[in-house]
Design a protein around this motif. Structure first.
Motif, PDB file in Angstrom:
ATOM      1  N   ILE A 211      31.916  31.646  43.292  1.00  0.00           N
ATOM      2  CA  ILE A 211      30.827  32.628  42.483  1.00  0.00           C
ATOM      3  C   ILE A 211      30.029  33.465  44.005  1.00  0.00           C
ATOM      4  N   GLU A 212      29.489  33.007  44.886  1.00  0.00           N
ATOM      5  CA  GLU A 212      29.114  33.625  45.945  1.00  0.00           C
ATOM      6  C   GLU A 212      29.980  34.060  47.295  1.00  0.00           C
ATOM      7  N   GLY A 213      31.408  33.870  47.236  1.00  0.00           N
ATOM      8  CA  GLY A 213      31.995  34.401  47.358  1.00  0.00           C
ATOM      9  C   GLY A 213      32.086  36.349  47.053  1.00  0.00           C
ATOM     10  N   SER A 214      32.074  35.907  45.448  1.00  0.00           N
ATOM     11  CA  SER A 214      32.398  37.487  44.555  1.00  0.00           C
ATOM     12  C   SER A 214      30.777  38.459  45.081  1.00  0.00           C
ATOM     13  N   LYS A 215      29.907  37.151  44.976  1.00  0.00           N
ATOM     14  CA  LYS A 215      29.133  38.525  45.371  1.00  0.00           C
ATOM     15  C   LYS A 215      28.498  39.109  46.941  1.00  0.00           C
ATOM     16  N   THR A 216      29.546  37.683  48.012  1.00  0.00           N
ATOM     17  CA  THR A 216      29.249  38.699  49.367  1.00  0.00           C
ATOM     18  C   THR A 216      29.964  39.758  49.012  1.00  0.00           C
ATOM     19  N   HIS A 217      31.238  39.415  49.251  1.00  0.00           N
ATOM     20  CA  HIS A 217      32.345  40.343  49.740  1.00  0.00           C
ATOM     21  C   HIS A 217      32.499  41.404  48.584  1.00  0.00           C
ATOM     22  N   ALA A 218      31.962  41.450  47.929  1.00  0.00           N
ATOM     23  CA  ALA A 218      32.769  42.909  46.319  1.00  0.00           C
ATOM     24  C   ALA A 218      32.669  43.840  46.549  1.00  0.00           C
ATOM     25  N   GLN A 219      31.961  43.960  47.528  1.00  0.00           N
ATOM     26  CA  GLN A 219      33.223  45.956  47.778  1.00  0.00           C
ATOM     27  C   GLN A 219      34.735  45.117  47.870  1.00  0.00           C
ATOM     28  N   ARG A 220      34.588  44.985  49.328  1.00  0.00           N
ATOM     29  CA  ARG A 220      35.957  45.066  50.162  1.00  0.00           C
ATOM     30  C   ARG A 220      37.291  43.809  48.948  1.00  0.00           C
ATOM     31  N   ARG A 221      36.534  42.977  48.421  1.00  0.00           N
ATOM     32  CA  ARG A 221      37.225  42.596  47.248  1.00  0.00           C
ATOM     33  C   ARG A 221      37.619  43.253  45.950  1.00  0.00           C
ATOM     34  N   MET A 222      36.632  44.223  45.849  1.00  0.00           N
ATOM     35  CA  MET A 222      36.878  45.346  44.977  1.00  0.00           C
ATOM     36  C   MET A 222      38.347  46.824  45.928  1.00  0.00           C
ATOM     37  N   HIS A 223      38.061  46.909  46.599  1.00  0.00           N
ATOM     38  CA  HIS A 223      39.207  47.247  47.430  1.00  0.00           C
ATOM     39  C   HIS A 223      40.311  47.301  47.711  1.00  0.00           C
ATOM     40  N   GLU A 224      40.222  45.628  47.756  1.00  0.00           N
ATOM     41  CA  GLU A 224      41.621  45.147  47.652  1.00  0.00           C
ATOM     42  C   GLU A 224      42.063  44.966  46.375  1.00  0.00           C
ATOM     43  N   MET A 225      41.340  44.295  44.969  1.00  0.00           N
ATOM     44  CA  MET A 225      42.254  44.719  43.998  1.00  0.00           C
ATOM     45  C   MET A 225      42.819  46.236  43.711  1.00  0.00           C
ATOM     46  N   GLY A 226      42.120  46.832  44.009  1.00  0.00           N
ATOM     47  CA  GLY A 226      42.786  48.042  44.204  1.00  0.00           C
ATOM     48  C   GLY A 226      44.037  48.458  44.425  1.00  0.00           C
ATOM     49  N   ALA A 227      43.885  47.532  45.684  1.00  0.00           N
ATOM     50  CA  ALA A 227      45.608  48.041  46.316  1.00  0.00           C
ATOM     51  C   ALA A 227      46.507  47.081  45.272  1.00  0.00           C
ATOM     52  N   VAL A 228      45.976  45.972  44.838  1.00  0.00           N
ATOM     53  CA  VAL A 228      47.072  44.771  43.930  1.00  0.00           C
ATOM     54  C   VAL A 228      47.182  46.280  42.491  1.00  0.00           C
ATOM     55  N   CYS A 229      46.685  46.774  42.125  1.00  0.00           N
ATOM     56  CA  CYS A 229      46.970  47.040  41.023  1.00  0.00           C
ATOM     57  C   CYS A 229      47.509  48.583  41.776  1.00  0.00           C
ATOM     58  N   GLU A 230      47.727  49.306  42.507  1.00  0.00           N
ATOM     59  CA  GLU A 230      48.749  50.276  43.002  1.00  0.00           C
ATOM     60  C   GLU A 230      50.078  49.581  42.857  1.00  0.00           C
ATOM     61  N   MET A 231      50.227  48.391  43.488  1.00  0.00           N
ATOM     62  CA  MET A 231      50.781  47.448  44.185  1.00  0.00           C
ATOM     63  C   MET A 231      51.725  46.913  42.599  1.00  0.00           C
ATOM     64  N   LEU A 232      51.160  46.669  41.854  1.00  0.00           N
ATOM     65  CA  LEU A 232      51.922  46.363  40.862  1.00  0.00           C
ATOM     66  C   LEU A 232      52.378  47.390  39.965  1.00  0.00           C
ATOM     67  N   LYS A 233      51.422  48.525  39.487  1.00  0.00           N
ATOM     68  CA  LYS A 233      52.326  49.835  38.837  1.00  0.00           C
ATOM     69  C   LYS A 233      53.397  50.693  39.617  1.00  0.00           C
ATOM     70  N   SER A 234      53.413  50.408  40.682  1.00  0.00           N
ATOM     71  CA  SER A 234      54.633  50.845  41.984  1.00  0.00           C
ATOM     72  C   SER A 234      55.446  50.179  41.305  1.00  0.00           C
ATOM     73  N   VAL A 235      56.140  48.764  40.162  1.00  0.00           N
ATOM     74  CA  VAL A 235      56.786  48.051  40.261  1.00  0.00           C
ATOM     75  C   VAL A 235      57.039  48.144  39.166  1.00  0.00           C
ATOM     76  N   GLY A 236      56.492  48.985  38.214  1.00  0.00           N
ATOM     77  CA  GLY A 236      56.457  48.757  36.373  1.00  0.00           C
ATOM     78  C   GLY A 236      55.944  47.410  35.790  1.00  0.00           C
ATOM     79  N   VAL A 237      54.561  47.581  36.499  1.00  0.00           N
ATOM     80  CA  VAL A 237      54.033  46.290  35.783  1.00  0.00           C
ATOM     81  C   VAL A 237      52.821  46.291  35.664  1.00  0.00           C
ATOM     82  N   GLN A 238      51.875  46.374  34.698  1.00  0.00           N
ATOM     83  CA  GLN A 238      50.519  46.442  33.940  1.00  0.00           C
ATOM     84  C   GLN A 238      49.671  45.339  34.513  1.00  0.00           C
ATOM     85  N   PRO A 239      48.776  46.364  35.694  1.00  0.00           N
ATOM     86  CA  PRO A 239      47.660  45.432  35.755  1.00  0.00           C
ATOM     87  C   PRO A 239      46.696  44.802  35.352  1.00  0.00           C
ATOM     88  N   PHE A 240      46.971  44.314  33.993  1.00  0.00           N
ATOM     89  CA  PHE A 240      46.131  43.849  33.132  1.00  0.00           C
ATOM     90  C   PHE A 240      44.459  42.947  33.904  1.00  0.00           C
TER      91      PHE A 240
END
Length: 256
Positions: A211-240
């Motif tokens: 919980i605290e890690g998500s709060k403290t690093h929310a911005q950086r981790r949001m960018h990280e998960m945005g990158a995950v979504c981009e990567m998954l879409k590039s191989v046809g995986v829907q990142p629900f």
């Protein structure tokens, strides 16, 4: 040896201070330095100035500015320098930056930071790939850093990190939502017991760290998960689920 560190936020400042403490000459740049730095860290007036006389360049920025930073240092790069792109972005983004810089002959490193930087700082595990990965390892071997060389393929390190992030950040998102629901129903102790039965821990420490890690690093981790979504879409995986983790971090960031 001279190391340039571009970006002196939490991670960059830790790396600069730890390396300076080990006697390395550090040249750093950040447009808005907010963290205390070792007295020997030399601050420059631009990314290009920091990189100009450096042997190794660590770009420790958000993915959103990584291309801009690469363009700034392009004129001072050459085949003798090692450029390590440390931002958390998709393999495609790492390749795009390499394509931008390869005309300089620079030895390029796709570097994935594989754990939170505090408390280990420069001893945090690094996974590296790219044509400069082996040279990067060799240049820093005497410091006994935790570096794993994966090979010459740009994007390999970032791909493995982001695949791992699906699990870690996804679990964190579920835990955050479950605790919020438990609190809303005045059943937090109950929901904590359910979480512990799944994650296999008897105390609440791991739950609180998620919980605290998500709060403290929310911005950086949001960018990280945005990158995950981009990567998954590039191989046809829907990142629900990854999109849901992104949305949860965005909500945490806005409520901070």
């Amino acid at each position: 040896m001279i190391i340039a560190i571009l970006g002196l936020g939490e991670a960059g400042a830790h790396f600069a201070n730890d390396l300076a403490e080990k006697g390395i000459q550090i040249r750093g740049y950040d447009p808005d330095v907010k963290r205390s730095l070792h007295p020997s860290v030399y601050l420059t007036n631009s990314n290009a100035e920091a990189a100009e006389n450096a042997d190794i360049i660590l770009s420790v920025n958000l993915s959103t500015v990584s291309e801009e930073v690469a363009q700034e240092v392009f004129p001072v790069l050459n085949e003798k320098k090692i450029f390590a792109e440390m931002n958390t972005s998709s393999p495609q983004k790492k390749q795009k930056i390499y394509d931008l810089l390869k005309k300089t002959g620079v030895q390029y490193v796709d570097l994935a930071i594989m754990a939170p930087v505090p408390p280990k700082g420069i001893m945090t595990p690094f996974w590296v790939s790219g044509n400069g990965a082996q040279a990067f390892y060799g240049a820093l071997k005497y410091l006994n850093l935790d570096i794993k060389v994966l090979g010459d393929d740009v994007g390999e390190a970032s791909k493995l990190k982001l695949l791992r992030s699906i699990v870690y950040k996804g679990v964190a998102a579920v835990i955050c939502e479950a605790i919020e629901a438990g609190q809303a129903f005045v059943l937090e102790p109950y929901i904590r017991e359910q979480i512990k039965s799944i994650i296999g821990h008897e105390d609440d420490g791991l739950i609180d760290r998620f919980i605290e890690g998500s709060k403290t690093h929310a911005q950086r981790r949001m960018h990280e998960m945005g990158a995950v979504c981009e990567m998954l879409k590039s191989v046809g995986v829907q990142p629900f689920m990854s999109q849901a983790a992104y949305d949860n971090l965005n909500k945490i960031l806005k409520s901070a």
